[in-house]
Design a protein around this motif. Structure first.
Motif, PDB file in Angstrom:
ATOM      1  N   ASP A 125       0.825  -1.210   0.000  1.00 22.04           N
ATOM      2  CA  ASP A 125       0.000   0.000   0.000  1.00 22.04           C
ATOM      3  C   ASP A 125       0.858   1.258   0.000  1.00 22.04           C
ATOM      4  O   ASP A 125       0.542   2.233  -0.692  1.00 22.04           O
ATOM      5  N   LEU A 126       1.946   1.251   0.772  1.00 24.09           N
ATOM      6  CA  LEU A 126       2.841   2.416   0.790  1.00 24.09           C
ATOM      7  C   LEU A 126       3.522   2.615  -0.557  1.00 24.09           C
ATOM      8  O   LEU A 126       3.653   3.747  -1.042  1.00 24.09           O
ATOM      9  N   GLU A 127       3.943   1.520  -1.186  1.00 19.83           N
ATOM     10  CA  GLU A 127       4.558   1.609  -2.511  1.00 19.83           C
ATOM     11  C   GLU A 127       3.559   2.137  -3.538  1.00 19.83           C
ATOM     12  O   GLU A 127       3.903   2.968  -4.385  1.00 19.83           O
ATOM     13  N   ASN A 128       2.318   1.662  -3.467  1.00 19.03           N
ATOM     14  CA  ASN A 128       1.288   2.128  -4.402  1.00 19.03           C
ATOM     15  C   ASN A 128       0.979   3.604  -4.204  1.00 19.03           C
ATOM     16  O   ASN A 128       0.763   4.337  -5.180  1.00 19.03           O
ATOM     17  N   ALA A 129       0.958   4.051  -2.956  1.00 23.30           N
ATOM     18  CA  ALA A 129       0.693   5.466  -2.675  1.00 23.30           C
ATOM     19  C   ALA A 129       1.823   6.340  -3.230  1.00 23.30           C
ATOM     20  O   ALA A 129       1.576   7.387  -3.830  1.00 23.30           O
ATOM     21  N   ALA A 130       3.063   5.894  -3.038  1.00 22.75           N
ATOM     22  CA  ALA A 130       4.207   6.648  -3.556  1.00 22.75           C
ATOM     23  C   ALA A 130       4.171   6.687  -5.084  1.00 22.75           C
ATOM     24  O   ALA A 130       4.419   7.736  -5.694  1.00 22.75           O
ATOM     25  N   ARG A 131       3.828   5.570  -5.708  1.00 22.83           N
ATOM     26  CA  ARG A 131       3.742   5.511  -7.158  1.00 22.83           C
ATOM     27  C   ARG A 131       2.634   6.421  -7.680  1.00 22.83           C
ATOM     28  O   ARG A 131       2.811   7.142  -8.665  1.00 22.83           O
ATOM     29  N   ALA A 132       1.497   6.442  -7.004  1.00 22.24           N
ATOM     30  CA  ALA A 132       0.392   7.308  -7.418  1.00 22.24           C
ATOM     31  C   ALA A 132       0.768   8.782  -7.276  1.00 22.24           C
ATOM     32  O   ALA A 132       0.414   9.604  -8.129  1.00 22.24           O
ATOM     33  N   GLU A 133       1.494   9.105  -6.211  1.00 21.46           N
ATOM     34  CA  GLU A 133       1.936  10.488  -6.013  1.00 21.46           C
ATOM     35  C   GLU A 133       2.910  10.915  -7.111  1.00 21.46           C
ATOM     36  O   GLU A 133       2.807  12.017  -7.652  1.00 21.46           O
ATOM     37  N   GLU A 134       3.834  10.029  -7.453  1.00 25.34           N
ATOM     38  CA  GLU A 134       4.780  10.327  -8.531  1.00 25.34           C
ATOM     39  C   GLU A 134       4.060  10.483  -9.868  1.00 25.34           C
ATOM     40  O   GLU A 134       4.397  11.352 -10.667  1.00 25.34           O
ATOM     41  N   ALA A 136       0.926  11.440 -10.304  1.00 16.89           N
ATOM     42  CA  ALA A 136       0.191  12.710 -10.281  1.00 16.89           C
ATOM     43  C   ALA A 136       1.133  13.883 -10.511  1.00 16.89           C
ATOM     44  O   ALA A 136       0.789  14.829 -11.237  1.00 16.89           O
ATOM     45  N   GLN A 137       2.321  13.822  -9.933  1.00 17.11           N
ATOM     46  CA  GLN A 137       3.305  14.890 -10.124  1.00 17.11           C
ATOM     47  C   GLN A 137       3.746  14.945 -11.586  1.00 17.11           C
ATOM     48  O   GLN A 137       3.840  16.017 -12.175  1.00 17.11           O
ATOM     49  N   TRP A 138       3.994  13.794 -12.190  1.00 15.70           N
ATOM     50  CA  TRP A 138       4.412  13.748 -13.589  1.00 15.70           C
ATOM     51  C   TRP A 138       3.315  14.312 -14.491  1.00 15.70           C
ATOM     52  O   TRP A 138       3.590  15.072 -15.413  1.00 15.70           O
ATOM     53  N   GLU A 139       2.072  13.927 -14.218  1.00 13.44           N
ATOM     54  CA  GLU A 139       0.966  14.414 -15.036  1.00 13.44           C
ATOM     55  C   GLU A 139       0.784  15.921 -14.900  1.00 13.44           C
ATOM     56  O   GLU A 139       0.402  16.593 -15.861  1.00 13.44           O
TER      57      GLU A 139
END
Length: 145
Positions: A125-134, A136-139
């Protein structure tokens, strides 16, 4: 017409789907398997002690009640107190070994499975949250043209 949930009412086209927690999914699987094991253990204790001690019904009732508690915990395991309840039920499962010694082994194995599910599920879950944040930042940095 079926009653809609809050999330269904709030949905609009183009909204991203909320990611389900891997820890909650892992926990629900473990709890459901434990419920089946406890139900069968209750049936076994009922059969083994029903004739010898003259009353296996309390063991059957105990198995059914614990199995129902395990299944109902699946609904609240996403909450902090629901996870705590899951840990308490792991102890209950081990304590069933007082009535049927094999449940000490079964309970200990399920406790290890539960601990592993909590650990790995939280990690994922922590890895998925970090990936989603990255993502969103890229987008945000690369808007579609």
């Amino acid at each position: 017409m079926a009653k809609m949930t809050k999330s269904q009412l709030a949905w609009r086209p183009g909204m991203p789907k909320k990611r389900r927690s891997t820890r909650v999914m892992f926990a629900s699987v473990i709890l459901t398997l434990e419920a089946l094991a406890v139900l069968f253990a209750g049936l076994a204790m009922f059969g083994l002690r029903g004739r010898v001690e003259g009353g296996g019904v309390p063991f059957l009732i105990m198995g059914i009640v614990v199995a129902i508690a395990l299944v109902l915990t699946c609904a609240v395991v996403g909450k902090r107190w629901g996870t705590a309840l899951g840990w308490v039920l792991q102890v209950v499962l081990i304590l069933m070994g007082l009535f049927e010694p094999m449940m000490f082994v079964v309970g200990a194995l399920f406790l290890l499975s539960w601990a592993y599910a909590m650990w790995q599920g939280t990690k994922i879950d922590l890895e998925n949250a970090a990936r989603a944040e990255e993502q969103a930042q890229w987008e945000a940095e690369h808007p579609e043209g």
